[in-house]
Design a protein around this motif. Sequence first.
Motif, mmCIF file in Angstrom:
data_model
loop_
_atom_site.group_PDB
_atom_site.id
_atom_site.type_symbol
_atom_site.label_atom_id
_atom_site.label_comp_id
_atom_site.label_asym_id
_atom_site.label_seq_id
_atom_site.Cartn_x
_atom_site.Cartn_y
_atom_site.Cartn_z
ATOM 1 N N CYS A 123 0.839 -1.201 0.000
ATOM 2 C CA CYS A 123 0.000 0.000 0.000
ATOM 3 C C CYS A 123 0.877 1.256 0.000
ATOM 4 C CB CYS A 123 -0.924 -0.022 1.218
ATOM 5 S SG CYS A 123 -2.158 1.282 1.242
ATOM 6 N N LEU A 124 1.954 1.243 0.793
ATOM 7 C CA LEU A 124 2.855 2.404 0.836
ATOM 8 C C LEU A 124 3.523 2.633 -0.512
ATOM 9 C CD1 LEU A 124 4.631 1.872 4.286
ATOM 10 C CD2 LEU A 124 2.822 3.521 3.751
ATOM 11 N N LEU A 125 3.826 1.568 -1.215
ATOM 12 C CA LEU A 125 4.524 1.679 -2.495
ATOM 13 C C LEU A 125 3.586 1.956 -3.669
ATOM 14 C CD1 LEU A 125 7.072 -1.239 -2.095
ATOM 15 C CD2 LEU A 125 7.533 1.228 -1.923
ATOM 16 N N LYS A 126 2.294 1.766 -3.463
ATOM 17 C CA LYS A 126 1.313 1.913 -4.546
ATOM 18 C C LYS A 126 0.962 3.389 -4.740
ATOM 19 C CE LYS A 126 -3.336 0.437 -5.783
ATOM 20 N NZ LYS A 126 -4.519 -0.268 -5.286
ATOM 21 N N ASP A 127 1.076 3.810 -5.967
ATOM 22 C CA ASP A 127 0.645 5.178 -6.286
ATOM 23 C C ASP A 127 -0.860 5.286 -6.102
ATOM 24 O OD1 ASP A 127 3.190 6.053 -6.958
ATOM 25 O OD2 ASP A 127 2.976 5.506 -9.077
ATOM 26 N N GLY A 128 -1.283 6.365 -5.502
ATOM 27 C CA GLY A 128 -2.707 6.602 -5.343
ATOM 28 C C GLY A 128 -3.322 5.989 -4.106
ATOM 29 N N SER A 129 -2.531 5.297 -3.272
ATOM 30 C CA SER A 129 -3.126 4.762 -2.039
ATOM 31 C C SER A 129 -3.352 5.918 -1.069
ATOM 32 C CB SER A 129 -2.235 3.691 -1.419
ATOM 33 O OG SER A 129 -0.980 4.216 -1.085
ATOM 34 N N GLN A 169 -5.811 6.856 4.656
ATOM 35 C CA GLN A 169 -6.726 6.003 5.413
ATOM 36 C C GLN A 169 -6.380 4.526 5.201
ATOM 37 O OE1 GLN A 169 -7.768 8.498 3.356
ATOM 38 N NE2 GLN A 169 -8.405 9.967 4.914
ATOM 39 N N GLN A 170 -6.029 4.152 3.970
ATOM 40 C CA GLN A 170 -5.602 2.781 3.705
ATOM 41 C C GLN A 170 -4.304 2.469 4.450
ATOM 42 O OE1 GLN A 170 -5.539 3.282 -0.583
ATOM 43 N NE2 GLN A 170 -7.085 1.649 -0.806
ATOM 44 N N HIS A 171 -3.379 3.403 4.423
ATOM 45 C CA HIS A 171 -2.113 3.222 5.148
ATOM 46 C C HIS A 171 -2.379 2.975 6.628
ATOM 47 C CE1 HIS A 171 0.086 5.961 1.987
ATOM 48 N NE2 HIS A 171 -0.381 4.841 1.459
ATOM 49 N N GLU A 172 -3.238 3.806 7.191
ATOM 50 C CA GLU A 172 -3.546 3.688 8.618
ATOM 51 C C GLU A 172 -4.223 2.357 8.932
ATOM 52 O OE1 GLU A 172 -5.934 5.999 12.184
ATOM 53 O OE2 GLU A 172 -5.623 7.027 10.276
ATOM 54 N N GLN A 173 -5.144 1.945 8.083
ATOM 55 C CA GLN A 173 -5.847 0.674 8.295
ATOM 56 C C GLN A 173 -4.852 -0.485 8.307
ATOM 57 O OE1 GLN A 173 -8.604 -0.390 5.198
ATOM 58 N NE2 GLN A 173 -8.751 -2.492 5.919
ATOM 59 N N TYR A 174 -3.981 -0.549 7.314
ATOM 60 C CA TYR A 174 -3.012 -1.644 7.238
ATOM 61 C C TYR A 174 -1.985 -1.570 8.373
ATOM 62 C CZ TYR A 174 -4.826 -3.033 2.667
ATOM 63 O OH TYR A 174 -5.614 -3.482 1.644
ATOM 64 N N ALA A 175 -1.595 -0.359 8.750
ATOM 65 C CA ALA A 175 -0.646 -0.203 9.859
ATOM 66 C C ALA A 175 -1.253 -0.717 11.157
ATOM 67 C CB ALA A 175 -0.227 1.256 10.001
ATOM 68 N N TRP A 191 8.947 3.358 8.889
ATOM 69 C CA TRP A 191 8.704 3.643 7.473
ATOM 70 C C TRP A 191 7.311 4.236 7.296
ATOM 71 C CZ3 TRP A 191 8.344 -0.632 3.203
ATOM 72 C CH2 TRP A 191 8.294 -0.030 1.936
ATOM 73 N N TYR A 192 6.333 3.652 7.947
ATOM 74 C CA TYR A 192 4.971 4.164 7.879
ATOM 75 C C TYR A 192 4.925 5.617 8.345
ATOM 76 C CZ TYR A 192 0.230 5.083 9.573
ATOM 77 O OH TYR A 192 -0.984 5.664 9.840
ATOM 78 N N GLU A 193 5.623 5.902 9.440
ATOM 79 C CA GLU A 193 5.640 7.279 9.966
ATOM 80 C C GLU A 193 6.316 8.235 8.984
ATOM 81 O OE1 GLU A 193 4.048 8.578 12.495
ATOM 82 O OE2 GLU A 193 3.239 6.624 13.076
ATOM 83 N N CYS A 194 7.370 7.766 8.299
ATOM 84 C CA CYS A 194 8.016 8.605 7.275
ATOM 85 C C CYS A 194 7.023 8.959 6.169
ATOM 86 C CB CYS A 194 9.213 7.884 6.655
ATOM 87 S SG CYS A 194 10.714 7.970 7.625
ATOM 88 N N VAL A 195 6.299 7.968 5.698
ATOM 89 C CA VAL A 195 5.333 8.202 4.620
ATOM 90 C C VAL A 195 4.198 9.088 5.123
ATOM 91 C CG1 VAL A 195 3.639 7.097 3.101
ATOM 92 C CG2 VAL A 195 5.910 6.079 3.390
ATOM 93 N N ARG A 196 3.737 8.803 6.324
ATOM 94 C CA ARG A 196 2.604 9.558 6.888
ATOM 95 C C ARG A 196 2.956 11.033 7.065
ATOM 96 N NH1 ARG A 196 -0.197 10.469 11.949
ATOM 97 N NH2 ARG A 196 1.643 9.913 13.125
ATOM 98 N N SER A 197 4.180 11.301 7.474
ATOM 99 C CA SER A 197 4.592 12.689 7.706
ATOM 100 C C SER A 197 5.226 13.316 6.465
ATOM 101 C CB SER A 197 5.560 12.759 8.883
ATOM 102 O OG SER A 197 6.763 12.074 8.555
#
Length: 179
Positions: A73-79, A82-88, A134-140
């Motif tokens: 999900c993090l690597l997918k363009d257009g995700s 909310q999807q990131h948070e759900q999977y995290a 990594w999730y936090e890097c993408v999120r911020s």
Amino acid sequence: MDAGLAGVIGAAVGVLGGASTGLIALLGQNSQQRRQRAADRETRLEHTRREAYLACIETSKHVTADWWKLVNCLLKDGSSPQQHEQYATEAQHGWVTFTKTADAVSMAGPNEMAEVVQSLREAIWRMDRAGTAWYECVRSADTANSAACEREFRVAEATRTQQGFLFLAAARRALMTEH
């Protein structure tokens, strides 16, 4: 010797013979019961261990799968965020379930399995921490560190894979299923 005395002596010999035969049978029966209880205990222990090991394998696979869902999900363009948070969230909840099964393996033993599952627990914890970073890097939107966080996650996941194989090998030894 008169017949009365002979009868008394014969009866005494019969009683002593019967008592000793009964005592020998009782001792043999007690020994057999002890062996049966020991065999039953070994069967229960093997079953308990097998169940604990299988549950640990299953939950470790779920944790890994949940993290890879987030990675994809993090690597997918257009995700979406909310999807990131759900999977995290799913990935982080898997850690709790895994630790319970790892504790069951430690309790079921033997000592080698307790040591191996601790190494697996540490590897999954490092993967979890790297994935969270990594999730936090993408999120911020920290694009400067995102690539480094991704590399750290991939290294931690490779270590987790190696520890998973070591766990399987130790489980086969503990269950004496090596061929």
